[in-house]
Scaffold this active site. Structure first.
Site, mmCIF file in Angstrom:
data_model
loop_
_atom_site.group_PDB
_atom_site.id
_atom_site.type_symbol
_atom_site.label_atom_id
_atom_site.label_comp_id
_atom_site.label_asym_id
_atom_site.label_seq_id
_atom_site.Cartn_x
_atom_site.Cartn_y
_atom_site.Cartn_z
ATOM 1 N N SER A 1 8.161 -2.846 9.081
ATOM 2 C CA SER A 1 8.040 -3.577 10.337
ATOM 3 C C SER A 1 9.011 -4.754 10.385
ATOM 4 C CB SER A 1 6.587 -4.027 10.532
ATOM 5 O OG SER A 1 6.373 -4.451 11.860
ATOM 6 N N ASP B 1 4.800 2.315 13.076
ATOM 7 C CA ASP B 1 4.748 1.169 12.170
ATOM 8 C C ASP B 1 3.665 1.398 11.107
ATOM 9 O OD1 ASP B 1 4.070 -1.450 11.101
ATOM 10 O OD2 ASP B 1 5.181 -2.307 12.777
ATOM 11 N N ASP C 1 -11.183 34.687 31.732
ATOM 12 C CA ASP C 1 -11.665 34.170 33.015
ATOM 13 C C ASP C 1 -10.517 34.240 33.999
ATOM 14 O OD1 ASP C 1 -12.595 32.554 35.203
ATOM 15 O OD2 ASP C 1 -14.080 31.710 33.827
#
Length: 834
Positions: free
Chosen positions: A386, A666, A135
């Site tokens: 964590s 985490d 295109d």
């Protein structure tokens, strides 16, 4: 029976275990491919079943792909037929996507074009063919795509494939393949059976003026397709430039002036002699002329990435030292008559979950409880995720922390969790953050929001910046005086998939950082440096540990779909995950995969999927797996099989080694646990002391671990508590699997306020005046210990520390019984057959 009440004697378990193991039999049962038949009889970690292979490997072939024609292609334009072309991408042979010419206004285009690729049959070579409608106004429309496994071809054969492109039989793409062996060509490969490192070349480039003036301001663009460095911009005379690229690829150096891009110099790199300087003149229309000096060399022969599935040599040496400490501690704690032999010393691990300040504070209390009982020296590993990683990072700044009274560190912790946090975003602090982040960017670290979060997090937990680094924690392991800490994270995709659909476990230790799934690790001090094809290409200074803490507790790389999972019932997501696993197992590596153009409804779904999975604050660090390829049989490798759990595992062209950066998150966005490093078979863990800090569901995360292990075939005991225990969990629960002696025992400590209400210490009942001190609010909502709380009152911090310490000390007999059984189990496993 999966769950054994810990109030009953555990010696019954030992007797039954001895019976189940069948002492005196010729061979112990082995149901998991991760375990060799005799691994239960060894005290040291067994060798990797498939050690890295390094040799000159034959198997180089010339692949000719002839794109013939297509039939009955769909048209995006309602007025005219498509203007179609085909792209070919084979990343194990060429970094660029090759392309046919465009055939205009035809639904049955004929290309009849040939392309040549030099491949190695030892690799998994997956070719992607895509058909596009060109295109001129908007981006080209993708019509159809085909994935084809070149490994299905045999050398010498000419294969004509007619790929169906949809439900209609008339819609198809015709391609011809011819594979020809090149017997005189060999290539140096290093492989662990999953990943493969190939030979690397290095090109040095210098640009010089040929006129009188030096340092021309003319900007020049240099590029070697597929190189680690990518395109580079230079000024004439501004210095030298370096490119690392696969030696087996037919690459070329491209140089052009930015002001005159049509003037381009191309140099085939295969024609350059190794180790010799070659001088060329770039005959540009601008003055002065430019001289180009090139020197091609062999890349570093040794890998900086360790391709191996077992623990590194440093970890194994540590375990030998630590077993001496553990043996003495067990002898004293269990009042044993004699010394334990090395093969009788069980591997005990403490596993801590995440939970922000709550997890950090609770872990301090529980470690103090283990130390009070004289059991901390019985532990060989401590894993964290964590918030619990914050506690470990603090403690391991002191190389002798576990040999000292933890009162001092605990008081320092209380000072930090109770202080005002308002100053962390003060203008002076923000200026400091900006200065350090700018310096990191200057050094070569990718900028990302996670780095800012890391500095803010450090300010929340410390008054001043800490210069400690992960590799410096080796001092705490030099004599085996402390357990080995391992920190966990997840590697994800920046967009397109949720963590639930693509999450790979990563582990960080003072010795190494890596991915068990790929069997690939680097020394911890090299994390953040630049790698390509397993070699170190640019070494950066090791980051302060706060930047790793920012990764381990990185909540900001989540997308909307992750947040939906986190806020809902995980069981629904895991049902879908199990279904996806079954589909993945059936498909294996796709020999042939056809993708059609999405419908209007499909495009709308893609839009919302992109919206839900895009990570606006994605973490970014240099990918040390970058450039590595996959072994042809990687999918069946037992280590990869155990840890594959993503939608892309059967698509090697889309897995982590193809990414320039890692995106780490985490672990709580998948499972709030740090258990996976302890499930590596070569670590051979006997007992896991599970410390769970979740406020909602005392067994939920452990059950998810069990479900994950069951689907993956990883030995782990069933987590099936009784109904009354789900309603009112106790302080300690034991989970076993006697049918699989290779499974570790799990002693689970959820964060509950049970007998602490009535007792201030084990056996000491509270007075009426002390009743208020026994009320600890652990409700999922409204608790002062919610993960969003970054400041505790002195009263709340004292309560949590005392509760967590009490829960350990109040179960001293249960801990001792579990340790006795671990010793017995190890003795039974180590006893030689009669």
């Amino acid at each position: 029976m999966a769950l054994f009440p810990v109030t009953s004697g555990l010696w019954g378990w030992g007797a039954e275990l001895a019976c189940r193991l069948g002492i005196g039999s010729k061979e112990l049962p082995c149901r998991n491919p991760l375990f060799s038949p005799h691994c239960l009889g060894h005290s040291q970690p067994a060798a990797c079943p498939l050690p890295p292979l390094q040799s000159k490997v034959p198997g180089t072939c010339l692949l000719t792909v002839r794109v013939l024609q297509a039939h009955d292609l769909p048209s995006k334009d309602l007025v005219t037929p498509s203007d179609c072309y085909v792209t070919l991408w084979l990343p194990t042979a060429c970094s660029q996507r090759l392309q046919t010419r465009t055939v205009r206004n035809s639904r049955n285009p004929v290309w009849n074009q040939s392309f040549h690729f030099r491949i190695n049959s030892q690799l998994r070579n997956i070719m992607q063919l895509k058909i596009f409608d060109q295109d001129l106004v908007t981006s080209d429309d993708h019509l159809l795509s085909v994935l084809f496994d070149v490994g299905t071809l045999r050398a010498g054969e000419l294969v004509h494939n007619s790929f169906p492109l949809g439900s209609k039989a008339s819609k198809r793409l015709e391609v011809e393949f011819h594979l020809r062996s090149l017997p005189d060509c060999t290539e140096q490969l290093v492989s662990n059976g999953i990943l493969v490192a190939r030979e690397l070349s290095c090109l040095h480039v210098q640009l010089k003026d040929m006129g009188d003036r030096q340092g021309s301001r003319s900007k020049v663009q240099l590029a070697v397709p597929g190189s680690c460095e990518g395109p580079q911009e230079a000024s004439v005379g501004a210095g030298s430039f370096c490119f690392h690229f696969p030696a087996c690829w037919e690459q070329e150096l491209s140089i052009y002036l930015q002001d005159a891009p049509q003037e381009r110099l191309k140099v085939p790199l295969n024609s350059l002699p190794n180790g010799q300087v070659v001088r060329l003149v770039f005959p540009t229309s601008q003055e002065p002329l430019m001289r180009v000096e090139l020197k091609k060399e062999e890349g570093p022969p040794e890998l900086a990435v360790r391709l191996g599935c077992g623990p590194c040599a440093e970890e194994q040496a540590f375990l030998s030292r630590r077993k001496q400490v553990v043996a003495r501690a067990l002898k004293q704690a269990l009042q044993l008559d004699g010394d334990l032999r090395e093969d009788e010393v069980p591997v005990i691990a403490v596993m801590a979950t995440g939970g922000g300040i709550r997890a950090m504070t609770s872990l301090y209390g529980q470690l103090a409880g283990l130390q009070e009982l004289g059991l901390l020296d019985c532990v060989s590993y401590i894993t964290g995720a964590s918030g619990s990683t914050w506690a470990l990072a603090n403690l391991y700044e002191d190389p002798e922390w576990s040999q000292k009274d933890l009162t001092g560190p605990t008081e320092l912790l209380k000072t930090q969790v109770t202080k005002s946090k308002l100053g962390v975003l003060a203008p002076g602090r923000l200026w400091q953050y900006q200065q350090e982040l700018a310096e990191r960017t200057r050094l070569g670290h990718p900028p990302c929001f996670t780095n800012l979060w890391a500095l803010i997090n450090e300010a929340l937990l410390h008054d001043e910046p800490h210069e400690h680094r992960l590799s410096e924690q080796r001092q705490a392991l030099s004599r085996g005086q402390n357990p080995l800490p391992i920190y966990c994270a997840l590697n994800t995709k920046g967009q397109g998939l949720s963590t639930f659909e693509f999450g790979e476990w990563a582990e960080f230790s003072p010795y190494e950082i890596g991915f068990p799934k790929y069997g690939a690790f680097i020394p911890s001090e090299l994390f953040g440096s630049e790698f390509f094809m397993g070699r170190l290409t640019k070494k950066l200074p090791e980051s302060r540990i706060c930047f790793l803490e920012g990764i381990w507790s990185n909540l900001y790389a989540a997308n909307l779909l992750d947040s939906m999972y986190w806020a809902s019932d995980p069981g629904q997501f895991w049902e879908r995950w199990a279904q996806d696993q079954a589909t993945l197992e059936k498909e294996r590596v796709p020999l042939l995969k056809i993708e059609e153009t999405p419908t209007v409804a499909g495009r709308i779904a893609e839009f919302f999927t992109d919206l839900l999975t895009r990570r606006p604050l994605a973490q970014a660090s240099h990918n040390f797996l970058r450039g590595l390829h996959f072994d042809r049989d990687y999918f069946e490798h037992p280590y990869f099989s155990a840890w594959r759990a993503t939608k892309l595992d059967g698509l090697p062209n889309e897995l982590t080694p193809t990414e320039p950066h890692l995106c780490l998150l985490d672990v709580g966005y998948l499972i709030n646990t740090s258990c996976p490093p302890l499930l590596q078979p070569m670590r051979d863990v006997d007992l896991i002391v599970s410390l769970d800090y979740n406020l909602q569901g005392a067994f939920q995360q452990l059950q998810l671990v069990g479900r994950f292990c069951k689907e993956q075939g990883i030995p782990f005991p069933p987590v099936e508590p009784e109904a009354h225990e789900l309603q009112q969990p106790r302080e300690c629960h034991l989970f076993l699997d006697l049918d699989r002696p290779e499974s570790p025992a799990v002693l689970h400590f959820p964060l509950v306020n049970d007998s602490f209400r009535e007792f201030s210490a084990p056996g000491i009942r509270r007075t009426p005046e002390e009743q208020a001190a026994g009320e600890v609010d652990l409700s999922p909502k409204g608790s002062p210990y919610h993960y969003s709380k970054v400041t505790y009152s002195p009263e709340d911090s004292d309560k949590l520390l005392r509760l967590s310490r009490y829960n350990i000390c109040n179960n001293s007999e249960r801990l001792l019984e579990a340790l006795r059984e671990a010793v017995l189990r190890r003795r039974l496993r180590g006893r030689r057959p009669e």
